[in-house]
Design a protein around this motif. Structure first.
Motif, PDB file in Angstrom:
ATOM      1  N   THR A 182     -11.208 -42.285  76.764  1.00  0.00           N
ATOM      2  CA  THR A 182     -10.656 -41.866  78.040  1.00  0.00           C
ATOM      3  C   THR A 182     -10.363 -43.091  78.897  1.00  0.00           C
ATOM      4  OG1 THR A 182     -11.975 -39.842  77.959  1.00  0.00           O
ATOM      5  CG2 THR A 182     -11.140 -40.504  80.112  1.00  0.00           C
ATOM      6  N   ARG A 183      -9.195 -43.083  79.521  1.00  0.00           N
ATOM      7  CA  ARG A 183      -8.874 -44.172  80.444  1.00  0.00           C
ATOM      8  C   ARG A 183      -9.733 -44.023  81.689  1.00  0.00           C
ATOM      9  NH1 ARG A 183      -2.909 -44.718  82.618  1.00  0.00           N
ATOM     10  NH2 ARG A 183      -3.657 -43.242  84.142  1.00  0.00           N
ATOM     11  N   VAL A 184     -10.517 -45.060  81.989  1.00  0.00           N
ATOM     12  CA  VAL A 184     -11.409 -45.016  83.138  1.00  0.00           C
ATOM     13  C   VAL A 184     -10.931 -45.907  84.268  1.00  0.00           C
ATOM     14  CG1 VAL A 184     -13.447 -44.295  81.840  1.00  0.00           C
ATOM     15  CG2 VAL A 184     -12.946 -46.733  82.084  1.00  0.00           C
ATOM     16  N   ILE A 185      -9.986 -46.772  83.981  1.00  0.00           N
ATOM     17  CA  ILE A 185      -9.420 -47.595  85.039  1.00  0.00           C
ATOM     18  C   ILE A 185      -8.005 -47.995  84.652  1.00  0.00           C
ATOM     19  CG2 ILE A 185     -10.310 -49.790  84.159  1.00  0.00           C
ATOM     20  CD1 ILE A 185     -10.735 -50.559  87.165  1.00  0.00           C
ATOM     21  N   LEU A 186      -7.148 -48.071  85.663  1.00  0.00           N
ATOM     22  CA  LEU A 186      -5.803 -48.606  85.522  1.00  0.00           C
ATOM     23  C   LEU A 186      -5.599 -49.530  86.705  1.00  0.00           C
ATOM     24  CD1 LEU A 186      -2.984 -48.692  84.191  1.00  0.00           C
ATOM     25  CD2 LEU A 186      -2.346 -46.815  85.729  1.00  0.00           C
ATOM     26  N   GLU A 187      -5.351 -50.781  86.418  1.00  0.00           N
ATOM     27  CA  GLU A 187      -5.155 -51.764  87.487  1.00  0.00           C
ATOM     28  C   GLU A 187      -3.789 -52.400  87.310  1.00  0.00           C
ATOM     29  OE1 GLU A 187      -6.004 -52.517  90.806  1.00  0.00           O
ATOM     30  OE2 GLU A 187      -7.930 -52.046  89.887  1.00  0.00           O
ATOM     31  N   ARG A 234     -10.265 -48.225  78.435  1.00  0.00           N
ATOM     32  CA  ARG A 234     -10.655 -46.939  77.861  1.00  0.00           C
ATOM     33  C   ARG A 234     -12.058 -47.050  77.245  1.00  0.00           C
ATOM     34  NH1 ARG A 234      -6.315 -43.545  77.403  1.00  0.00           N
ATOM     35  NH2 ARG A 234      -4.292 -44.510  77.676  1.00  0.00           N
ATOM     36  N   ILE A 235     -12.821 -45.976  77.411  1.00  0.00           N
ATOM     37  CA  ILE A 235     -14.151 -45.900  76.796  1.00  0.00           C
ATOM     38  C   ILE A 235     -14.361 -44.490  76.253  1.00  0.00           C
ATOM     39  CG2 ILE A 235     -15.182 -47.673  78.281  1.00  0.00           C
ATOM     40  CD1 ILE A 235     -16.554 -45.396  79.854  1.00  0.00           C
ATOM     41  N   GLU A 236     -15.355 -44.367  75.380  1.00  0.00           N
ATOM     42  CA  GLU A 236     -15.758 -43.037  74.922  1.00  0.00           C
ATOM     43  C   GLU A 236     -16.597 -42.394  76.008  1.00  0.00           C
ATOM     44  OE1 GLU A 236     -17.635 -42.735  71.113  1.00  0.00           O
ATOM     45  OE2 GLU A 236     -15.976 -43.773  70.126  1.00  0.00           O
ATOM     46  N   VAL A 237     -16.245 -41.174  76.364  1.00  0.00           N
ATOM     47  CA  VAL A 237     -16.981 -40.428  77.381  1.00  0.00           C
ATOM     48  C   VAL A 237     -17.583 -39.210  76.689  1.00  0.00           C
ATOM     49  CG1 VAL A 237     -16.822 -39.167  79.544  1.00  0.00           C
ATOM     50  CG2 VAL A 237     -15.415 -41.208  79.185  1.00  0.00           C
ATOM     51  N   ALA A 238     -18.897 -39.110  76.803  1.00  0.00           N
ATOM     52  CA  ALA A 238     -19.588 -37.982  76.136  1.00  0.00           C
ATOM     53  C   ALA A 238     -19.411 -36.697  76.903  1.00  0.00           C
ATOM     54  CB  ALA A 238     -21.069 -38.306  76.000  1.00  0.00           C
TER      55      ALA A 238
END
Length: 113
Positions: A4-9, A109-113
């Motif tokens: 999941t994309r957690v930040i866009l800068e 992006r990171i894995e989000v549980a």
């Protein structure tokens, strides 16, 4: 599991003399990085090696961007860099030395549980 994309800068950078597209791209990436503090990485104990960092740089001549040099400017994560058509070349009719403007988007992006 998809990440999941957690930040866009976003950032912008330029090279005013010399038409160096890599220099403009690096400045755009640095501008984007300086807008961010990813404190959640430490707070949530996210493994930095599991971060996917996707960099897109827009310039008028994407083939002239050294993407490996840009990639080295990112401090953490599994980094990918692509250069695409975008940005702006500002003509200098008197000196034939256009200013190059680059835009950068950095997505994490990171894995989000």
């Amino acid at each position: 599991m998809p990440k999941t994309r957690v930040i866009l800068e976003l950032g912008s950078g330029n090279d005013l003399h010399g038409s160096d597209y890599t220099k403009a791209a690096l400045r755009a990436v640095q501008d984007a990085l300086h807008h961010s503090s990813l404190s959640f990485i430490r707070a949530m104990k996210v493994d930095k090696s599991k971060l996917d960092v996707e960099v897109t740089v827009g310039v008028q001549r994407p083939e002239q961007v050294d993407v490996e040099t840009v990639k080295k400017a990112l401090p953490i994560g599994n980094v990918t860099v692509k250069a695409v058509k975008g940005g702006l070349d500002v003509p200098d009719p008197e000196g034939n030395d256009p200013a190059v403007i680059a835009s950068a988007a950095i997505a994490v992006r990171i894995e989000v549980a």
